[in-house]
Scaffold this motif. Structure first.
Motif, PDB file in Angstrom:
ATOM      1  N   SER A 151      11.366   3.541  46.620  1.00 55.01           N
ATOM      2  CA  SER A 151      12.772   3.868  46.392  1.00 55.01           C
ATOM      3  C   SER A 151      13.478   4.141  47.712  1.00 55.01           C
ATOM      4  O   SER A 151      14.627   3.725  47.908  1.00 55.01           O
ATOM      5  N   ALA A 152      12.805   4.812  48.617  1.00 50.76           N
ATOM      6  CA  ALA A 152      13.390   5.092  49.928  1.00 50.76           C
ATOM      7  C   ALA A 152      13.606   3.807  50.716  1.00 50.76           C
ATOM      8  O   ALA A 152      14.632   3.646  51.390  1.00 50.76           O
ATOM      9  N   LYS A 153      12.668   2.870  50.633  1.00 50.26           N
ATOM     10  CA  LYS A 153      12.825   1.582  51.323  1.00 50.26           C
ATOM     11  C   LYS A 153      14.052   0.838  50.798  1.00 50.26           C
ATOM     12  O   LYS A 153      14.809   0.247  51.563  1.00 50.26           O
ATOM     13  N   ILE A 154      14.246   0.891  49.499  1.00 50.28           N
ATOM     14  CA  ILE A 154      15.396   0.211  48.898  1.00 50.28           C
ATOM     15  C   ILE A 154      16.687   0.885  49.329  1.00 50.28           C
ATOM     16  O   ILE A 154      17.678   0.219  49.651  1.00 50.28           O
ATOM     17  N   ALA A 155      16.687   2.217  49.374  1.00 48.83           N
ATOM     18  CA  ALA A 155      17.876   2.938  49.827  1.00 48.83           C
ATOM     19  C   ALA A 155      18.201   2.572  51.273  1.00 48.83           C
ATOM     20  O   ALA A 155      19.371   2.373  51.629  1.00 48.83           O
ATOM     21  N   ILE A 156      17.185   2.455  52.111  1.00 49.81           N
ATOM     22  CA  ILE A 156      17.397   2.075  53.510  1.00 49.81           C
ATOM     23  C   ILE A 156      17.932   0.655  53.601  1.00 49.81           C
ATOM     24  O   ILE A 156      18.850   0.373  54.378  1.00 49.81           O
ATOM     25  N   ASP A 157      17.374  -0.242  52.778  1.00 48.03           N
ATOM     26  CA  ASP A 157      17.865  -1.623  52.765  1.00 48.03           C
ATOM     27  C   ASP A 157      19.334  -1.701  52.365  1.00 48.03           C
ATOM     28  O   ASP A 157      20.065  -2.559  52.844  1.00 48.03           O
ATOM     29  N   LYS A 158      19.751  -0.810  51.477  1.00 49.75           N
ATOM     30  CA  LYS A 158      21.145  -0.782  51.032  1.00 49.75           C
ATOM     31  C   LYS A 158      22.008   0.113  51.909  1.00 49.75           C
ATOM     32  O   LYS A 158      23.149   0.407  51.568  1.00 49.75           O
ATOM     33  N   LYS A 159      21.437   0.571  53.020  1.00 49.49           N
ATOM     34  CA  LYS A 159      22.130   1.404  54.002  1.00 49.49           C
ATOM     35  C   LYS A 159      22.670   2.696  53.392  1.00 49.49           C
ATOM     36  O   LYS A 159      23.788   3.106  53.634  1.00 49.49           O
ATOM     37  N   ARG A 160      21.826   3.337  52.602  1.00 48.23           N
ATOM     38  CA  ARG A 160      22.160   4.624  51.991  1.00 48.23           C
ATOM     39  C   ARG A 160      21.236   5.687  52.549  1.00 48.23           C
ATOM     40  O   ARG A 160      20.086   5.420  52.891  1.00 48.23           O
ATOM     41  N   LYS A 161      21.736   6.908  52.608  1.00 42.71           N
ATOM     42  CA  LYS A 161      20.932   8.020  53.109  1.00 42.71           C
ATOM     43  C   LYS A 161      20.251   8.780  51.978  1.00 42.71           C
ATOM     44  O   LYS A 161      19.308   9.517  52.207  1.00 42.71           O
ATOM     45  N   THR A 162      20.746   8.600  50.774  1.00 43.06           N
ATOM     46  CA  THR A 162      20.220   9.330  49.624  1.00 43.06           C
ATOM     47  C   THR A 162      19.662   8.350  48.604  1.00 43.06           C
ATOM     48  O   THR A 162      20.307   7.361  48.268  1.00 43.06           O
ATOM     49  N   VAL A 163      18.486   8.641  48.102  1.00 40.68           N
ATOM     50  CA  VAL A 163      17.890   7.827  47.051  1.00 40.68           C
ATOM     51  C   VAL A 163      18.514   8.244  45.730  1.00 40.68           C
ATOM     52  O   VAL A 163      18.591   9.428  45.414  1.00 40.68           O
ATOM     53  N   ASN A 164      18.972   7.273  44.966  1.00 41.04           N
ATOM     54  CA  ASN A 164      19.549   7.601  43.663  1.00 41.04           C
ATOM     55  C   ASN A 164      18.839   6.824  42.558  1.00 41.04           C
ATOM     56  O   ASN A 164      17.882   6.092  42.817  1.00 41.04           O
ATOM     57  N   LEU A 165      19.314   6.967  41.353  1.00 39.75           N
ATOM     58  CA  LEU A 165      18.674   6.349  40.194  1.00 39.75           C
ATOM     59  C   LEU A 165      18.630   4.833  40.308  1.00 39.75           C
ATOM     60  O   LEU A 165      17.648   4.203  39.921  1.00 39.75           O
ATOM     61  N   GLU A 166      19.667   4.241  40.844  1.00 41.07           N
ATOM     62  CA  GLU A 166      19.696   2.784  41.008  1.00 41.07           C
ATOM     63  C   GLU A 166      18.538   2.313  41.890  1.00 41.07           C
ATOM     64  O   GLU A 166      17.870   1.329  41.578  1.00 41.07           O
ATOM     65  N   LYS A 170      11.499  -2.031  38.853  1.00 42.60           N
ATOM     66  CA  LYS A 170      11.600  -3.439  38.434  1.00 42.60           C
ATOM     67  C   LYS A 170      10.778  -4.354  39.326  1.00 42.60           C
ATOM     68  O   LYS A 170      10.210  -5.337  38.855  1.00 42.60           O
ATOM     69  N   ARG A 171      10.714  -4.055  40.614  1.00 47.86           N
ATOM     70  CA  ARG A 171      10.003  -4.924  41.555  1.00 47.86           C
ATOM     71  C   ARG A 171       8.486  -4.829  41.419  1.00 47.86           C
ATOM     72  O   ARG A 171       7.773  -5.723  41.853  1.00 47.86           O
ATOM     73  N   HIS A 172       7.990  -3.746  40.839  1.00 43.97           N
ATOM     74  CA  HIS A 172       6.545  -3.577  40.671  1.00 43.97           C
ATOM     75  C   HIS A 172       6.224  -3.783  39.200  1.00 43.97           C
ATOM     76  O   HIS A 172       6.457  -2.904  38.365  1.00 43.97           O
ATOM     77  N   ARG A 173       5.694  -4.933  38.866  1.00 43.99           N
ATOM     78  CA  ARG A 173       5.503  -5.346  37.476  1.00 43.99           C
ATOM     79  C   ARG A 173       4.696  -4.348  36.631  1.00 43.99           C
ATOM     80  O   ARG A 173       5.114  -4.012  35.525  1.00 43.99           O
ATOM     81  N   PRO A 174       3.535  -3.865  37.080  1.00 46.03           N
ATOM     82  CA  PRO A 174       2.793  -2.917  36.233  1.00 46.03           C
ATOM     83  C   PRO A 174       3.589  -1.644  35.926  1.00 46.03           C
ATOM     84  O   PRO A 174       3.520  -1.108  34.825  1.00 46.03           O
ATOM     85  N   THR A 175       4.348  -1.183  36.886  1.00 43.53           N
ATOM     86  CA  THR A 175       5.168   0.006  36.665  1.00 43.53           C
ATOM     87  C   THR A 175       6.318  -0.312  35.732  1.00 43.53           C
ATOM     88  O   THR A 175       6.662   0.474  34.853  1.00 43.53           O
ATOM     89  N   SER A 176       6.905  -1.473  35.911  1.00 41.76           N
ATOM     90  CA  SER A 176       8.038  -1.879  35.099  1.00 41.76           C
ATOM     91  C   SER A 176       7.669  -1.958  33.626  1.00 41.76           C
ATOM     92  O   SER A 176       8.477  -1.605  32.762  1.00 41.76           O
ATOM     93  N   ASP A 177       6.448  -2.395  33.338  1.00 38.34           N
ATOM     94  CA  ASP A 177       6.022  -2.570  31.953  1.00 38.34           C
ATOM     95  C   ASP A 177       6.077  -1.280  31.136  1.00 38.34           C
ATOM     96  O   ASP A 177       6.398  -1.311  29.960  1.00 38.34           O
ATOM     97  N   PHE A 178       5.768  -0.152  31.748  1.00 40.23           N
ATOM     98  CA  PHE A 178       5.741   1.076  30.955  1.00 40.23           C
ATOM     99  C   PHE A 178       6.826   2.072  31.314  1.00 40.23           C
ATOM    100  O   PHE A 178       7.137   2.958  30.526  1.00 40.23           O
ATOM    101  N   LEU A 179       7.445   1.962  32.485  1.00 34.97           N
ATOM    102  CA  LEU A 179       8.357   3.010  32.926  1.00 34.97           C
ATOM    103  C   LEU A 179       9.826   2.646  32.823  1.00 34.97           C
ATOM    104  O   LEU A 179      10.670   3.528  32.643  1.00 34.97           O
TER     105      LEU A 179
END
Length: 134
Positions: free
Chosen positions: A59-74, A81-90
């Motif tokens: 989540s932090a990597k994605i926030a950095i990629d989107k040039k944000r300082k705070t990790v949010n729900l998005e 979504k990017r990690h298939r096994p996690t996406s299946d249940f979470l």
């Protein structure tokens, strides 16, 4: 006998940081779980800790990629979504993101909202009660 720094780091990595009592309470919420062995408690605690670290890092990597300082729900949803096994249940358990509030600006396509909601105007309520075409 003195321990070198490598074995001290390994020992720290093997010890879960989550409170054992809370993890045990959460595990025993399930009616089928009568007792929890110390080994099972250790493994579930460590697995949970590793999983949370994985989610936080992604989540932090994605926030950095989107040039944000705070990790949010998005960012968390994208990481899941990017990690298939996690996406299946979470993914279904995560709350849906709130729609971004955009101020109403009059455009050529849309009539002015103040005029549409004027005295004697029923346009907004008619739109609400309109039957769908489908």
């Amino acid at each position: 006998m003195a321990m070198d720094s490598g074995s001290a780091e390994e020992e720290k990595a093997r010890s879960p940081e989550l409170p054992r009592v809370r993890v045990k309470k959460i595990m025993t919420v399930d009616k089928e779980v009568q007792r929890v062995s110390s080994e099972a408690l250790f493994l579930v605690s460590l697995s949970t800790q590793l999983f949370l670290e994985f989610l936080a890092e992604n989540s932090a990597k994605i926030a950095i990629d989107k040039k944000r300082k705070t990790v949010n729900l998005e960012h968390l949803r994208i990481a899941v979504k990017r990690h298939r096994p996690t996406s299946d249940f979470l993914l279904d358990s995560l709350p849906m993101p709130l729609p971004a509030h955009k101020p109403d600006k009059p455009t050529a396509d849309k009539p002015d909202t103040a005029a549409a909601a004027g005295v004697g105007s029923t346009r907004r309520i008619d739109h609400f009660f309109r039957k769908s075409d489908a």
